[in-house]
Design an enzyme around this catalytic site. Sequence first.
Site, PDB file in Angstrom:
ATOM      1  N   LYS A  41       0.831  -1.203   0.000  1.00 36.28           N
ATOM      2  CA  LYS A  41       0.000   0.000   0.000  1.00 36.28           C
ATOM      3  C   LYS A  41       0.874   1.265   0.000  1.00 36.28           C
ATOM      4  CE  LYS A  41      -3.899  -2.347   2.290  1.00 36.28           C
ATOM      5  NZ  LYS A  41      -4.772  -2.367   3.493  1.00 36.28           N
TER       6      LYS A  41
ATOM      7  N   HIS B 274      -1.947  -5.450   1.504  1.00 39.34           N
ATOM      8  CA  HIS B 274      -3.156  -6.238   1.270  1.00 39.34           C
ATOM      9  C   HIS B 274      -2.725  -7.615   0.806  1.00 39.34           C
ATOM     10  CE1 HIS B 274      -7.007  -7.595  -0.378  1.00 39.34           C
ATOM     11  NE2 HIS B 274      -6.297  -8.044  -1.393  1.00 39.34           N
TER      12      HIS B 274
ATOM     13  N   ARG C   8       2.591  -6.787   9.396  1.00 38.27           N
ATOM     14  CA  ARG C   8       1.923  -5.657  10.066  1.00 38.27           C
ATOM     15  C   ARG C   8       2.406  -5.489  11.502  1.00 38.27           C
ATOM     16  NH1 ARG C   8      -3.961  -7.314   7.557  1.00 38.27           N
ATOM     17  NH2 ARG C   8      -3.913  -6.011   5.680  1.00 38.27           N
TER      18      ARG C   8
ATOM     19  N   TYR D 267     -12.347  -3.276  -3.288  1.00 39.14           N
ATOM     20  CA  TYR D 267     -12.855  -3.294  -1.917  1.00 39.14           C
ATOM     21  C   TYR D 267     -14.383  -3.306  -1.860  1.00 39.14           C
ATOM     22  CZ  TYR D 267      -8.204  -2.548   0.183  1.00 39.14           C
ATOM     23  OH  TYR D 267      -6.898  -2.690   0.617  1.00 39.14           O
TER      24      TYR D 267
ATOM     25  N   THR E  40      -5.479  -7.529  10.804  1.00 38.96           N
ATOM     26  CA  THR E  40      -5.803  -6.300  10.066  1.00 38.96           C
ATOM     27  C   THR E  40      -5.308  -5.053  10.797  1.00 38.96           C
ATOM     28  OG1 THR E  40      -7.739  -7.402   9.129  1.00 38.96           O
ATOM     29  CG2 THR E  40      -7.723  -4.992   9.052  1.00 38.96           C
TER      30      THR E  40
ATOM     31  N   ARG F 121      -1.521 -14.942   4.580  1.00 33.32           N
ATOM     32  CA  ARG F 121      -2.321 -14.169   5.548  1.00 33.32           C
ATOM     33  C   ARG F 121      -1.704 -14.259   6.949  1.00 33.32           C
ATOM     34  NH1 ARG F 121      -6.504 -10.608   4.198  1.00 33.32           N
ATOM     35  NH2 ARG F 121      -7.535 -11.241   6.118  1.00 33.32           N
TER      36      ARG F 121
ATOM     37  N   PHE G 159     -15.482   2.972   7.301  1.00 34.95           N
ATOM     38  CA  PHE G 159     -14.107   3.292   6.886  1.00 34.95           C
ATOM     39  C   PHE G 159     -13.917   3.249   5.377  1.00 34.95           C
ATOM     40  CE2 PHE G 159     -14.187  -1.304   7.856  1.00 34.95           C
ATOM     41  CZ  PHE G 159     -13.676  -1.841   6.679  1.00 34.95           C
TER      42      PHE G 159
ATOM     43  N   GLU H 183      -8.967 -10.956  -7.675  1.00 33.14           N
ATOM     44  CA  GLU H 183      -8.160  -9.746  -7.526  1.00 33.14           C
ATOM     45  C   GLU H 183      -7.007  -9.713  -8.534  1.00 33.14           C
ATOM     46  OE1 GLU H 183      -7.197  -9.944  -3.360  1.00 33.14           O
ATOM     47  OE2 GLU H 183      -9.259  -9.473  -2.763  1.00 33.14           O
TER      48      GLU H 183
ATOM     49  N   ASN I  98      -1.917   0.051   7.321  1.00 34.33           N
ATOM     50  CA  ASN I  98      -1.481  -1.321   7.626  1.00 34.33           C
ATOM     51  C   ASN I  98      -0.665  -1.985   6.514  1.00 34.33           C
ATOM     52  OD1 ASN I  98      -3.572  -1.874   5.899  1.00 34.33           O
ATOM     53  ND2 ASN I  98      -4.690  -3.209   7.298  1.00 34.33           N
TER      54      ASN I  98
HETATM   55  P1  IDP Z   1      -7.578  -7.251   5.612  1.00 35.47           P
HETATM   56  O1  IDP Z   1      -6.797  -6.227   4.819  1.00 35.47           O
HETATM   57  O2  IDP Z   1      -6.810  -7.751   6.794  1.00 35.47           O
HETATM   58  O3  IDP Z   1      -8.138  -8.348   4.759  1.00 35.47           O
HETATM   59  P2  IDP Z   1     -10.287  -6.180   5.729  1.00 35.47           P
HETATM   60  O4  IDP Z   1     -11.240  -6.409   6.847  1.00 35.47           O
HETATM   61  O5  IDP Z   1     -10.549  -6.905   4.437  1.00 35.47           O
HETATM   62  O6  IDP Z   1      -8.817  -6.470   6.265  1.00 35.47           O
HETATM   63  O7  IDP Z   1     -10.261  -4.612   5.462  1.00 35.47           O
HETATM   64  C1  IDP Z   1      -9.659  -4.106   4.295  1.00 35.47           C
HETATM   65  C2  IDP Z   1      -8.834  -2.893   4.651  1.00 35.47           C
HETATM   66  O8  IDP Z   1      -9.699  -1.868   5.132  1.00 35.47           O
HETATM   67  C3  IDP Z   1      -7.842  -3.103   5.803  1.00 35.47           C
HETATM   68  O9  IDP Z   1      -6.629  -3.694   5.375  1.00 35.47           O
HETATM   69  C4  IDP Z   1      -7.634  -1.682   6.273  1.00 35.47           C
HETATM   70  O10 IDP Z   1      -6.766  -0.971   5.390  1.00 35.47           O
HETATM   71  C5  IDP Z   1      -9.037  -1.121   6.131  1.00 35.47           C
HETATM   72  N1  IDP Z   1      -9.814  -1.253   7.372  1.00 35.47           N
HETATM   73  C6  IDP Z   1     -10.429  -2.354   7.843  1.00 35.47           C
HETATM   74  N2  IDP Z   1     -11.046  -2.124   9.003  1.00 35.47           N
HETATM   75  C7  IDP Z   1     -10.824  -0.822   9.279  1.00 35.47           C
HETATM   76  C8  IDP Z   1     -11.188   0.038  10.343  1.00 35.47           C
HETATM   77  O11 IDP Z   1     -11.863  -0.365  11.296  1.00 35.47           O
HETATM   78  N3  IDP Z   1     -10.754   1.332  10.262  1.00 35.47           N
HETATM   79  C9  IDP Z   1     -10.000   1.801   9.235  1.00 35.47           C
HETATM   80  N4  IDP Z   1      -9.629   1.026   8.199  1.00 35.47           N
HETATM   81  C10 IDP Z   1     -10.030  -0.270   8.228  1.00 35.47           C
HETATM   82 MG    MG Z   2      -9.597  -8.317   3.264  1.00 34.25          MG
END
Ligand code: IDP
Ligand code: MG
Length: 151
Positions: free
Chosen positions: A9, A116, A103, A49, A92, A86, A57, A127, A113
């Site tokens: 990212k 992805h 992370r 997304y 996350t 993963r 968010f 994807e 974070n």
């Molecule tokens: P992942 O990246 O671990 O798969 P997901 O739940 O798919 O997590 O969420 C996608 C992305 O959205 C996260 O990597 C993060 O950048 C963002 N995100 C997820 N939850 C939050 C939140 O509660 N606040 C802000 N950003 C979030």
């Molecule tokens: Mg995800």
Amino acid sequence: MERALIILKPDAVQRGLVGPILTRLEQRGLKLQGLKLMQVDEALARRHYAEHEGKGFFASLVSYITSAPVVVAVVAGKPGTVEMIRTMVGATNPAKAAPGTIRGDFGVEVGRNLIHASDSPESGERETALFFQAEELIAEWSRVTDPWIYE
Ligand code: IDP
Ligand code: MG
């Protein structure tokens, strides 16, 4: 073979962490099928997304991922690879991610974070098709180290 789409990212690129993060995937023995620097536009960000549309968010997520260049990669390995990646990526929220994960070693906040990684083999295929044209990928190539990584 199973594959995941990886996005380093904008924060990872800005912080000069492309090398260290890709190194971890390479060192593990995973094989690259594609790799490029690109700027994600809003349409692509929203498609990628789509599952998060409507969440609080979502707008900041789209703005984050489109804010500066990213490095995208397709990384492949035997069945189980997507889950293994993963685990390497970590939770996350980097504040809760285990030390030793990407992370957990490089980040502190969910909105920054770093990486992805596809969450299932099906997401990996969906994807990959969103981010790469078929001719940009080399799906089958042999590596002299393959027999030293896989029995
Ligand atoms: P992942 O990246 O671990 O798969 P997901 O739940 O798919 O997590 O969420 C996608 C992305 O959205 C996260 O990597 C993060 O950048 C963002 N995100 C997820 N939850 C939050 C939140 O509660 N606040 C802000 N950003 C979030
Ligand atoms: Mg995800």
